[in-house]
Design a protein around this motif. Structure first.
Motif, PDB file in Angstrom:
ATOM      1  N   ALA A   1       1.108  -1.264   0.743  1.00  0.00           N
ATOM      2  CA  ALA A   1       0.066   0.086  -0.056  1.00  0.00           C
ATOM      3  C   ALA A   1       0.942   1.509   0.165  1.00  0.00           C
ATOM      4  O   ALA A   1       0.614   2.087   1.150  1.00  0.00           O
ATOM      5  N   GLY A   2       1.823   2.051  -0.931  1.00  0.00           N
ATOM      6  CA  GLY A   2       2.717   2.544  -1.023  1.00  0.00           C
ATOM      7  C   GLY A   2       1.928   3.712  -2.021  1.00  0.00           C
ATOM      8  O   GLY A   2       0.708   3.926  -1.864  1.00  0.00           O
ATOM      9  N   HIS A   3       3.304   3.683  -2.758  1.00  0.00           N
ATOM     10  CA  HIS A   3       2.496   5.024  -3.929  1.00  0.00           C
ATOM     11  C   HIS A   3       1.586   4.412  -4.590  1.00  0.00           C
ATOM     12  O   HIS A   3       0.625   5.184  -4.428  1.00  0.00           O
TER      13      HIS A   3
ATOM     14  N   GLY B   1      -0.169   1.538  -4.289  1.00  0.00           N
ATOM     15  CA  GLY B   1      -1.441   0.684  -4.285  1.00  0.00           C
ATOM     16  C   GLY B   1      -2.172   1.698  -3.554  1.00  0.00           C
ATOM     17  O   GLY B   1      -3.363   1.740  -2.605  1.00  0.00           O
TER      18      GLY B   1
ATOM     19  N   PHE C   1       1.660  -5.365   4.110  1.00  0.00           N
ATOM     20  CA  PHE C   1       3.589  -5.097   3.112  1.00  0.00           C
ATOM     21  C   PHE C   1       3.877  -4.090   3.288  1.00  0.00           C
ATOM     22  O   PHE C   1       3.957  -3.588   2.285  1.00  0.00           O
TER      23      PHE C   1
ATOM     24  N   SER D   1       0.681  -5.155  -5.276  1.00  0.00           N
ATOM     25  CA  SER D   1       1.648  -3.786  -5.316  1.00  0.00           C
ATOM     26  C   SER D   1       2.626  -3.245  -5.085  1.00  0.00           C
ATOM     27  O   SER D   1       3.062  -2.520  -4.217  1.00  0.00           O
TER      28      SER D   1
ATOM     29  N   PRO E   1       7.246  -3.437  -5.517  1.00  0.00           N
ATOM     30  CA  PRO E   1       8.279  -3.646  -6.426  1.00  0.00           C
ATOM     31  C   PRO E   1       8.800  -4.090  -6.791  1.00  0.00           C
ATOM     32  O   PRO E   1       8.534  -5.345  -6.596  1.00  0.00           O
ATOM     33  N   TRP E   2       8.672  -5.280  -8.166  1.00  0.00           N
ATOM     34  CA  TRP E   2       8.763  -5.903  -8.376  1.00  0.00           C
ATOM     35  C   TRP E   2       9.740  -7.330  -8.219  1.00  0.00           C
ATOM     36  O   TRP E   2       9.786  -8.106  -8.466  1.00  0.00           O
TER      37      TRP E   2
ATOM     38  N   LEU F   1      10.292  -7.120  -5.248  1.00  0.00           N
ATOM     39  CA  LEU F   1       9.979  -8.080  -3.995  1.00  0.00           C
ATOM     40  C   LEU F   1       8.676  -8.720  -4.232  1.00  0.00           C
ATOM     41  O   LEU F   1       7.772  -8.601  -2.913  1.00  0.00           O
TER      42      LEU F   1
ATOM     43  N   THR G   1      -0.737  -3.872 -10.718  1.00  0.00           N
ATOM     44  CA  THR G   1       0.251  -2.774 -11.272  1.00  0.00           C
ATOM     45  C   THR G   1       1.399  -3.030 -11.584  1.00  0.00           C
ATOM     46  O   THR G   1       2.225  -1.867 -11.628  1.00  0.00           O
TER      47      THR G   1
ATOM     48  N   PHE H   1      11.028  -2.859 -13.478  1.00  0.00           N
ATOM     49  CA  PHE H   1      12.110  -3.072 -13.437  1.00  0.00           C
ATOM     50  C   PHE H   1      13.405  -3.365 -12.931  1.00  0.00           C
ATOM     51  O   PHE H   1      12.962  -3.983 -11.891  1.00  0.00           O
TER      52      PHE H   1
ATOM     53  N   PHE I   1      -3.785  -0.112 -13.402  1.00  0.00           N
ATOM     54  CA  PHE I   1      -2.497   1.265 -12.358  1.00  0.00           C
ATOM     55  C   PHE I   1      -1.532   1.105 -12.385  1.00  0.00           C
ATOM     56  O   PHE I   1      -0.729   1.678 -12.195  1.00  0.00           O
TER      57      PHE I   1
ATOM     58  N   THR J   1       2.076   7.041 -13.441  1.00  0.00           N
ATOM     59  CA  THR J   1       2.604   7.568 -12.285  1.00  0.00           C
ATOM     60  C   THR J   1       1.764   7.885 -11.362  1.00  0.00           C
ATOM     61  O   THR J   1       0.288   8.123 -10.916  1.00  0.00           O
TER      62      THR J   1
ATOM     63  N   GLN K   1      -1.499   9.487 -10.658  1.00  0.00           N
ATOM     64  CA  GLN K   1      -2.790   8.804 -10.741  1.00  0.00           C
ATOM     65  C   GLN K   1      -3.683   9.147  -9.493  1.00  0.00           C
ATOM     66  O   GLN K   1      -4.805   9.713  -9.956  1.00  0.00           O
TER      67      GLN K   1
HETATM   68  N1  LIG Z   1       5.487   4.941  -8.343  1.00  0.00           N
HETATM   69  C1  LIG Z   1       5.249   5.353  -9.253  1.00  0.00           C
HETATM   70  O1  LIG Z   1       4.831   5.781 -10.033  1.00  0.00           O
HETATM   71  C2  LIG Z   1       4.489   3.698 -10.089  1.00  0.00           C
HETATM   72  C3  LIG Z   1       3.683   3.860 -11.766  1.00  0.00           C
HETATM   73  C4  LIG Z   1       3.424   2.867 -12.211  1.00  0.00           C
HETATM   74  C5  LIG Z   1       3.441   1.414 -11.454  1.00  0.00           C
HETATM   75  N2  LIG Z   1       4.018   1.801 -10.536  1.00  0.00           N
HETATM   76  C6  LIG Z   1       4.437  -0.151 -10.388  1.00  0.00           C
HETATM   77  O2  LIG Z   1       3.787  -0.252  -9.221  1.00  0.00           O
HETATM   78  C7  LIG Z   1       4.275  -1.107  -7.770  1.00  0.00           C
HETATM   79  C8  LIG Z   1       4.044  -0.389  -6.502  1.00  0.00           C
HETATM   80  O3  LIG Z   1       5.450   0.967  -6.579  1.00  0.00           O
HETATM   81  P1  LIG Z   1       5.235   2.117  -5.555  1.00  0.00           P
HETATM   82  O4  LIG Z   1       5.724   2.530  -6.281  1.00  0.00           O
HETATM   83  O5  LIG Z   1       3.847   2.096  -5.109  1.00  0.00           O
HETATM   84  O6  LIG Z   1       5.718   1.116  -4.698  1.00  0.00           O
HETATM   85  P2  LIG Z   1       6.656   1.429  -3.500  1.00  0.00           P
HETATM   86  O7  LIG Z   1       5.497   2.368  -2.714  1.00  0.00           O
HETATM   87  O8  LIG Z   1       7.930   1.845  -3.025  1.00  0.00           O
HETATM   88  O9  LIG Z   1       6.029  -0.450  -1.998  1.00  0.00           O
HETATM   89  C9  LIG Z   1       4.814  -0.423  -2.355  1.00  0.00           C
HETATM   90  C10 LIG Z   1       4.982  -0.607  -0.420  1.00  0.00           C
HETATM   91  O10 LIG Z   1       6.095  -1.942  -0.646  1.00  0.00           O
HETATM   92  C11 LIG Z   1       6.538  -1.667   1.068  1.00  0.00           C
HETATM   93  N3  LIG Z   1       8.371  -2.017   0.803  1.00  0.00           N
HETATM   94  C12 LIG Z   1       9.061  -0.976   0.079  1.00  0.00           C
HETATM   95  N4  LIG Z   1      10.138  -2.155   0.435  1.00  0.00           N
HETATM   96  C13 LIG Z   1       9.853  -2.934   1.096  1.00  0.00           C
HETATM   97  C14 LIG Z   1      10.500  -3.997   1.436  1.00  0.00           C
HETATM   98  N5  LIG Z   1      11.684  -4.144   1.284  1.00  0.00           N
HETATM   99  N6  LIG Z   1      10.311  -5.056   2.340  1.00  0.00           N
HETATM  100  C15 LIG Z   1       8.539  -4.640   2.621  1.00  0.00           C
HETATM  101  N7  LIG Z   1       7.655  -3.849   2.040  1.00  0.00           N
HETATM  102  C16 LIG Z   1       8.603  -2.992   1.362  1.00  0.00           C
HETATM  103  C17 LIG Z   1       6.505  -0.825   1.340  1.00  0.00           C
HETATM  104  O11 LIG Z   1       5.915  -0.530   2.349  1.00  0.00           O
HETATM  105  P3  LIG Z   1       6.918   0.853   3.805  1.00  0.00           P
HETATM  106  O12 LIG Z   1       7.891   1.793   2.949  1.00  0.00           O
HETATM  107  O13 LIG Z   1       6.376   1.260   4.296  1.00  0.00           O
HETATM  108  O14 LIG Z   1       8.106  -0.522   3.903  1.00  0.00           O
HETATM  109  C18 LIG Z   1       5.162   0.025   0.287  1.00  0.00           C
HETATM  110  O15 LIG Z   1       3.687   0.064   0.911  1.00  0.00           O
HETATM  111  C19 LIG Z   1       5.783  -1.355  -8.771  1.00  0.00           C
HETATM  112  O16 LIG Z   1       5.913  -2.899  -9.057  1.00  0.00           O
HETATM  113  C20 LIG Z   1       5.809  -0.254  -9.210  1.00  0.00           C
HETATM  114  O17 LIG Z   1       6.590  -0.565 -10.272  1.00  0.00           O
HETATM  115  C21 LIG Z   1       4.436   2.521 -10.132  1.00  0.00           C
END
Ligand SMILES: NC(=O)c1ccc[n+]([C@@H]2O[C@H](COP(=O)([O-])OP(=O)(O)OC[C@H]3O[C@@H](n4cnc5c(N)ncnc54)[C@H](OP(=O)(O)O)[C@@H]3O)[C@@H](O)[C@H]2O)c1
Length: 220
Positions: free
Chosen positions: A11-13, A15, A33, A66, A68-69, A71, A90, A94, A124, A128, A132
């Motif tokens: 549930a990051g950016h 999710g 997660f 949702s 990072p790839w 993980l 989603t 990368f 989704f 970016t 969104q």
């Molecule tokens: N960001 C974008 O603009 C975007 C756009 C389209 C698609 N996507 C894709 O969507 C997916 C999610 O992207 P995102 O940017 O939303 O990801 P993110 O915010 O970096 O990470 C998603 C979640 O994973 C958790 N996390 C990160 N590292 C972790 C670790 N080492 N151990 C356990 N939990 C971990 C984070 O929680 P904590 O930080 O609280 O640990 C966060 O809630 C990716 O595959 C990305 O390629 C991203």
């Protein structure tokens, strides 16, 4: 199985935005997660949802994946079986060595094969997170398209309902093997990284389904 119960694994950016928008629309959301569980409890309190382990999120009928790839293996292992769930992936592929791993297949195919028994979809992922979140409050013809890929028509309808409830225009684009235009990198001939609105969607769908190049990306 209820598809208004939404489990979010990562549930990051991306999710986190889905969690917020879906909760506003009345979905019963569980987030999971994170490295710091406090992030999840804070988000759950903000949206009136629940925080839990991925295995708990995975009990929902509709599950967003949702992370990072790099993980994904860990997240899937923590989730356990997703059989019988509608899964929304989603992720974007990368990382080093990913092209060799995919071996000419779509990233969607690679991931779908890792979730036996799940009704896999991809959505989704083309815009970016910041965009969104900003675009989710638009109305009418200004709303942006969230493309949907998958092999299960009923699952894609369920995902379309979620995407529309979150504030977007949902458009069924392709099956799992045919959704390469939705996948990174941003490049001419792909919808990945481009804003689309409803008015331009049908021509893209027609081109993809006919195996033709899609029209140039629109400029709004
Ligand atoms: N960001 C974008 O603009 C975007 C756009 C389209 C698609 N996507 C894709 O969507 C997916 C999610 O992207 P995102 O940017 O939303 O990801 P993110 O915010 O970096 O990470 C998603 C979640 O994973 C958790 N996390 C990160 N590292 C972790 C670790 N080492 N151990 C356990 N939990 C971990 C984070 O929680 P904590 O930080 O609280 O640990 C966060 O809630 C990716 O595959 C990305 O390629 C991203």
């Amino acid at each position: 199985m209820s598809h208004t119960r939404l489990g979010i694994i990562g549930a990051g950016h991306i999710g986190g935005n889905i969690a917020r928008r879906a909760a506003l629309a009345g979905y019963d959301v569980t987030v999971s997660f994170a490295r710091d569980p406090a992030n999840l409890t804070a988000l759950a309190a903000e949206i009136g949802g629940a925080a839990g382990a991925p295995a708990e999120a995975a009990t929902a009928g509709l599950v967003v994946l949702s992370v990072p790839w790099g993980l994904l293996d860990e997240a899937l292992a923590q989730a356990g079986s997703l059989a019988g769930r509608v899964v929304i992936d989603t992720t974007n592929q990368f990382g080093r060595g990913v092209a060799a791993t995919l071996n000419g297949h779509t990233a969607a195919r690679y991931n779908a094969d890792r979730m036996p028994g799940a009704a896999y979809t991809k959505c989704f992922n083309t815009l970016t997170a910041g965009f969104q979140a900003e675009a989710a409050t638009r109305h009418g013809a200004d709303r942006v398209v969230q493309w949907i890929a998958g092999d299960d028509t009923q699952a894609k309808k369920i995902v379309a309902e979620l995407a529309e409830a979150c504030g977007y225009v949902a458009v069924d684009l392709a099956d799992v093997d045919g959704c390469g235009v939705m996948e990174a990198p941003r490049r001419p001939g792909a919808v990945y990284g481009e804003e689309y609105r409803q008015t331009d969607a049908a021509a893209v769908v027609a081109a993809v389904q006919a195996g033709r190049p899609i029209p140039p990306a629109p400029a709004y």
